[in-house]
Design a protein around this motif. Structure first.
Motif, mmCIF file in Angstrom:
data_model
loop_
_atom_site.group_PDB
_atom_site.id
_atom_site.type_symbol
_atom_site.label_atom_id
_atom_site.label_comp_id
_atom_site.label_asym_id
_atom_site.label_seq_id
_atom_site.Cartn_x
_atom_site.Cartn_y
_atom_site.Cartn_z
ATOM 1 N N ALA A 129 3.041 1.999 11.304
ATOM 2 C CA ALA A 129 3.728 1.990 10.071
ATOM 3 C C ALA A 129 5.094 1.400 10.210
ATOM 4 O O ALA A 129 5.617 0.714 9.561
ATOM 5 C CB ALA A 129 4.024 3.413 9.614
ATOM 6 N N ALA A 130 5.734 1.746 11.504
ATOM 7 C CA ALA A 130 7.002 1.127 11.778
ATOM 8 C C ALA A 130 6.939 -0.446 11.957
ATOM 9 O O ALA A 130 7.490 -1.379 11.372
ATOM 10 C CB ALA A 130 7.395 1.624 13.211
ATOM 11 N N ASP A 131 5.734 -1.012 12.432
ATOM 12 C CA ASP A 131 5.410 -2.472 12.402
ATOM 13 C C ASP A 131 5.209 -3.127 11.063
ATOM 14 O O ASP A 131 5.668 -4.319 10.747
ATOM 15 C CB ASP A 131 4.034 -2.614 13.404
ATOM 16 N N ALA A 132 4.657 -2.516 10.428
ATOM 17 C CA ALA A 132 4.411 -2.669 8.894
ATOM 18 C C ALA A 132 5.469 -3.004 8.258
ATOM 19 O O ALA A 132 5.926 -3.889 7.352
ATOM 20 C CB ALA A 132 3.360 -1.949 8.253
ATOM 21 N N MET A 156 11.113 1.816 -4.153
ATOM 22 C CA MET A 156 9.779 1.239 -4.010
ATOM 23 C C MET A 156 8.710 2.078 -5.021
ATOM 24 O O MET A 156 8.570 3.090 -5.384
ATOM 25 C CB MET A 156 9.193 1.699 -2.763
ATOM 26 N N ASP A 157 8.123 1.155 -5.984
ATOM 27 C CA ASP A 157 7.106 1.523 -6.578
ATOM 28 C C ASP A 157 5.777 1.836 -5.969
ATOM 29 O O ASP A 157 5.582 1.521 -4.651
ATOM 30 C CB ASP A 157 6.709 0.516 -7.667
ATOM 31 N N MET A 158 4.692 2.407 -6.885
ATOM 32 C CA MET A 158 3.458 2.768 -6.269
ATOM 33 C C MET A 158 2.560 1.597 -5.358
ATOM 34 O O MET A 158 2.218 1.846 -4.313
ATOM 35 C CB MET A 158 2.397 3.037 -7.043
ATOM 36 N N ASN A 159 2.574 0.673 -5.992
ATOM 37 C CA ASN A 159 2.043 -0.867 -5.553
ATOM 38 C C ASN A 159 2.511 -1.238 -4.312
ATOM 39 O O ASN A 159 1.819 -1.181 -3.164
ATOM 40 C CB ASN A 159 2.313 -1.674 -6.438
ATOM 41 N N SER A 160 3.767 -1.132 -3.896
ATOM 42 C CA SER A 160 4.441 -1.620 -2.805
ATOM 43 C C SER A 160 4.189 -0.596 -1.885
ATOM 44 O O SER A 160 3.899 -0.771 -0.345
ATOM 45 C CB SER A 160 5.780 -2.088 -3.022
ATOM 46 N N ILE A 161 4.157 0.774 -2.172
ATOM 47 C CA ILE A 161 3.975 1.804 -1.079
ATOM 48 C C ILE A 161 2.392 1.787 -0.563
ATOM 49 O O ILE A 161 2.034 1.741 0.724
ATOM 50 C CB ILE A 161 4.326 3.361 -1.652
ATOM 51 N N SER A 162 1.581 1.875 -1.527
ATOM 52 C CA SER A 162 0.173 1.458 -0.895
ATOM 53 C C SER A 162 -0.217 0.373 -0.316
ATOM 54 O O SER A 162 -1.105 0.078 0.650
ATOM 55 C CB SER A 162 -0.940 1.742 -2.173
ATOM 56 N N GLY A 163 0.632 -0.640 -0.478
ATOM 57 C CA GLY A 163 0.554 -2.035 0.321
ATOM 58 C C GLY A 163 1.012 -1.965 1.611
ATOM 59 O O GLY A 163 0.560 -2.477 2.561
ATOM 60 N N TRP A 164 2.180 -1.321 1.796
ATOM 61 C CA TRP A 164 2.875 -1.031 3.036
ATOM 62 C C TRP A 164 1.645 0.039 3.833
ATOM 63 O O TRP A 164 1.568 -0.200 4.975
ATOM 64 C CB TRP A 164 4.171 -0.340 2.749
ATOM 65 N N LEU A 165 1.030 0.915 3.183
ATOM 66 C CA LEU A 165 0.262 1.656 3.868
ATOM 67 C C LEU A 165 -0.915 1.205 4.502
ATOM 68 O O LEU A 165 -1.466 1.063 5.439
ATOM 69 C CB LEU A 165 -0.157 2.914 3.130
ATOM 70 N N PHE A 172 -6.334 4.986 -2.557
ATOM 71 C CA PHE A 172 -7.383 4.948 -1.658
ATOM 72 C C PHE A 172 -8.083 3.789 -1.376
ATOM 73 O O PHE A 172 -8.505 3.206 -0.309
ATOM 74 C CB PHE A 172 -8.191 6.377 -1.565
ATOM 75 N N GLY A 173 -8.551 3.085 -2.571
ATOM 76 C CA GLY A 173 -9.293 1.929 -2.630
ATOM 77 C C GLY A 173 -8.558 0.945 -1.743
ATOM 78 O O GLY A 173 -9.224 0.239 -0.833
ATOM 79 N N GLU A 174 -7.163 0.885 -1.865
ATOM 80 C CA GLU A 174 -6.522 -0.090 -1.324
ATOM 81 C C GLU A 174 -6.190 0.179 0.211
ATOM 82 O O GLU A 174 -6.407 -0.535 1.053
ATOM 83 C CB GLU A 174 -5.218 -0.433 -1.978
ATOM 84 N N VAL A 175 -5.867 1.357 0.587
ATOM 85 C CA VAL A 175 -5.571 1.898 1.979
ATOM 86 C C VAL A 175 -6.710 1.975 2.922
ATOM 87 O O VAL A 175 -6.456 1.683 3.895
ATOM 88 C CB VAL A 175 -4.675 3.179 1.669
ATOM 89 N N ILE A 176 -7.735 2.533 2.259
ATOM 90 C CA ILE A 176 -8.960 2.855 3.169
ATOM 91 C C ILE A 176 -10.092 1.966 2.881
ATOM 92 O O ILE A 176 -10.473 0.920 3.895
ATOM 93 C CB ILE A 176 -9.585 4.538 2.956
#
Lengths: 307, 361
Positions: free
Chosen positions: A253-256, A1-10, A137-141
């Motif tokens: 997180a499990a739901d996502a 998983m790359d950074m983008n998909s991780i922050s998307g998931w978070l 942080f921009g995306e996640v928060i």
């Protein structure tokens, strides 16, 4: 998983956890005063419909949130009346309220919006675009709607009230030793009612977040057992507001994760992450993952004459 | 002489009041619902007339009521038997799913046996499925003292997702080439026979009623039933009397699970003829309400289930006539339960006062 998909998931995790965390704020209080509120599922559902309907007819998101909290609170008063004043079974009352809310929201939704699904505005994103451009942080928060921020802050406030104020001490005491609380001249009934009503108010708000954080519509039975996930989080988080909120975050997180698996496919079936909260809770109850200790008088009615 | 008269009067009252409580609750629930129907813009009398017609008005209507009552009866037993032993099985929903899944698994395999044996094996598979799903919570509760309500409740959702997984390829239970997740059709040899030609009333209702009579007899007239009731009423005394309380709790819970499994098996083998995901839709929780209304009494659960079943069957007709969502049946069910528990407290106070008076005299 790359950074983008991780922050998307978070980002999705935080958003999905938000409604759970809002419900958990009140859930801690009702169980701390010794009343199990399984009816939070129904209060969430009723809150979701109330906020969508209010937003649809007034166009005002604050009124929508207030309506959701009021409806949840009213159902909670019913629960408190049955379980605290009438001393009837908390489980029966809770499940009855769930069935009531399921039936009533189905009837009400079909009556209010007979032809098409009502679409309403979602909770606004308040941060300026520059903040949202901050990597990660921009995306996640910062890109989250305001209700998510409220959900992130409230558990901290709730913990402060519960552990740092004398009223919070009363709340904690009443679930452990109601007679001791009564003996110093405090009203056990008032504390219990307050705890239960708080759970309804926040369940309603959680329902509102579920419908309007990013969806902007109501669907029959849309809560799908989310309040039970919160009950699971209470056990895993040992009735501590911050730990419970952390458990909600984990379950979000499990739901996502399962949504991602459904969309992109993966080695594990998407149903497995959905089972995690429940299985983890059973493990916690069985003593496999630390020890849990519920408030002492949880589930039991308070009778001033029987010690 | 005087005293004896007083006692008969009291026991008559104690016999009548448990009966009148649900009846009063039903009247109150129907009254409140009438206001809701009126608020939703329909005529309550017209709506209730349609409900009555749709539930008892014709052979087809009666059959509908029976079809709706069957899973409620078995789901009610799954909780009610536990009540008799002082146990709260909230896991009816999960046991329904697993019973249905086990029954479906056996029901789609062409076995080289006569049809009646295939059906018997399939129904038994449903029972076993429920028992297996109850195994962990029953063990944890009986031998480890882990809260039964929490474990069975949590397992309901695990069961729902588990069955959903079973119905998605590459699972052998999943039908290929369909839009919706479902199992292949149950083979004709494993289906519960239809009782009235042209309706969907199936033998699951007979199974449920027969089991109710068996359960009633077992609870009342056998050692097993006596031990169960004793564990429920006073576990300390039961232990003192030499009853293996732990083992009894374990056994009763497994049977509860099996009864829940049968409720699921009946739906799949008699009505739906396929396993679908999330098909139970709250029947397990309605079973809890029914068990509470009947205080765990099997015959009472049957009567209550027929009432709930008639509400559901009637509500469908009411929706056609008045345009009000059939979910109104759920509202009436819930209000009945709420009124029963709200009235219940007054009765308990009355009984304790009576006892106090007696002990003083």
């Amino acid at each position: 998983m790359d950074m983008n998909s991780i922050s998307g998931w978070l980002q999705a995790s935080v958003r999905l956890a938000a409604s759970l965390m809002l419900v958990s704020v009140g859930a801690v209080y009702t169980e701390r005063v010794g009343v199990i509120n399984i009816g939070m599922e129904g209060m969430m559902l009723a809150g979701a419909l109330a906020s969508v309907a209010a937003s649809f007819f007034t166009g005002n998101i604050v009124i929508a949130a207030i309506c959701a909290m009021a409806v949840g609170g009213l159902l909670a008063i019913l629960h408190a009346y049955i379980t605290v004043s009438r001393r009837a079974s908390q489980l029966i009352s809770g499940f009855a309220i769930n069935i009531l809310a399921l039936g009533a929201t189905n009837v009400g939704y079909a009556r209010l919006f007979p032809t098409e699904r009502a679409r309403v505005a979602t909770y606004p994103v308040l941060s300026p675009p520059e903040l949202r451009a901050v990597p990660f942080f921009g995306e996640v928060i910062f890109a989250q709607p305001v209700i998510v921020w409220i959900a992130l802050i409230l558990p901290l406030v709730s913990a402060w009230v519960l552990y740092r104020t004398s009223w919070g001490l009363n709340i904690r005491a009443v679930g452990e030793h109601p007679h001791a609380v009564a003996s110093v001249g405090l009203s056990v009934y008032r504390l219990k009612y307050t705890g239960v009503i708080l759970s309804g108010v926040f369940a309603g708000l959680g329902g509102s977040a579920l419908a309007m954080a990013d969806l902007g519509y109501f669907a029959p039975a849309m809560t799908g057992g989310r309040a039970f996930v919160v009950l699971a989080a209470l056990i895993v988080g040992k009735w501590n507001p911050i730990a419970v909120a952390a458990a909600c975050m984990l379950f979000g997180a499990a739901d996502a994760l399962q949504l991602r698996i459904q969309t992109f496919g993966a080695v594990i079936p998407y149903q497995f992450p959905l089972m995690v909260p429940y299985l983890l809770t059973i493990a916690a109850l069985a003593g496999l993952v630390g020890r849990t200790a519920a408030p002492k008088t949880i589930g039991k009615p308070y009778d001033p004459e029987i010690i | 002489m005087k005293e004896r008269k007083a006692i008969t009067f009291n026991s008559l009252g104690e016999f009548l009041i448990p009966l009148s409580r649900p009846l009063l609750a039903i009247v109150l629930a129907l009254t409140v619902s009438a206001v809701l129907i009126w608020a939703a813009g329909a005529n309550p009398i017209e709506a209730y007339a349609a409900m009555l017609q749709g539930s008892f008005g014709s052979v087809a209507a009666l059959a509908n009521t029976g079809v709706r009552a069957a899973p409620l009866i078995l789901g009610g037993f799954a909780v009610g038997l536990g009540f008799k032993a002082g146990l709260w099985n909230i896991g009816g929903e999960g046991q329904i799913y697993l019973g249905a899944a086990a029954a479906a698994a056996v029901g789609i395999i062409p076995l080289p046996v006569p049809a009646w044996l295939h059906l018997l094996l399939t129904v038994m598979a449903g029972f076993v499925g429920g028992v297996l799903w109850m195994l962990a919570p029953a063990y944890l509760n009986a031998y480890r003292g882990v809260n039964l309500v929490c474990t069975t409740l949590m397992l309901n959702y695990v069961a729902g997702f588990f069955v959903s997984w079973l119905l998605h390829p590459p699972s052998p239970l999943a039908e290929t080439d369909t839009h919706f997740p479902m199992s292949p059709l149950i083979l004709p040899s494993a289906r519960l026979p239809i009782l009235i030609e042209g309706t969907s009333l199936h033998a699951g209702l007979i199974l449920a009623v027969v089991l109710g009579v068996v359960l009633h007899v077992v609870l009342r007239y056998t050692h097993f039933g006596f031990r169960t009731r004793m564990v429920g009423e006073n576990p300390e005394a039961a232990r003192y009397a030499g009853i293996g309380v732990t083992r009894q709790i374990f056994l009763v819970l497994l049977i509860c699970g099996g009864l829940g499994g049968l409720a699921g098996a009946g739906e799949v083998l008699g009505l739906k003829l396929r396993l679908f995901d999330f098909f139970a839709g709250g029947v397990g929780y309605e079973g809890l309400a029914l068990a509470m209304l009947a205080n765990g009494n099997p015959l009472g659960i049957i009567v209550g289930s027929v009432f709930f079943g008639s509400l559901k069957a009637g509500a469908t007709k009411m929706q056609i006539v008045t345009g009000i969502e059939a979910s109104l049946a759920l509202v009436i069910e819930a209000l009945t339960v709420i009124f029963v528990v709200a009235i219940g407290f007054g009765e308990r106070v009355r009984l304790t006062r009576q006892k106090q008076k007696k002990s003083r005299a």
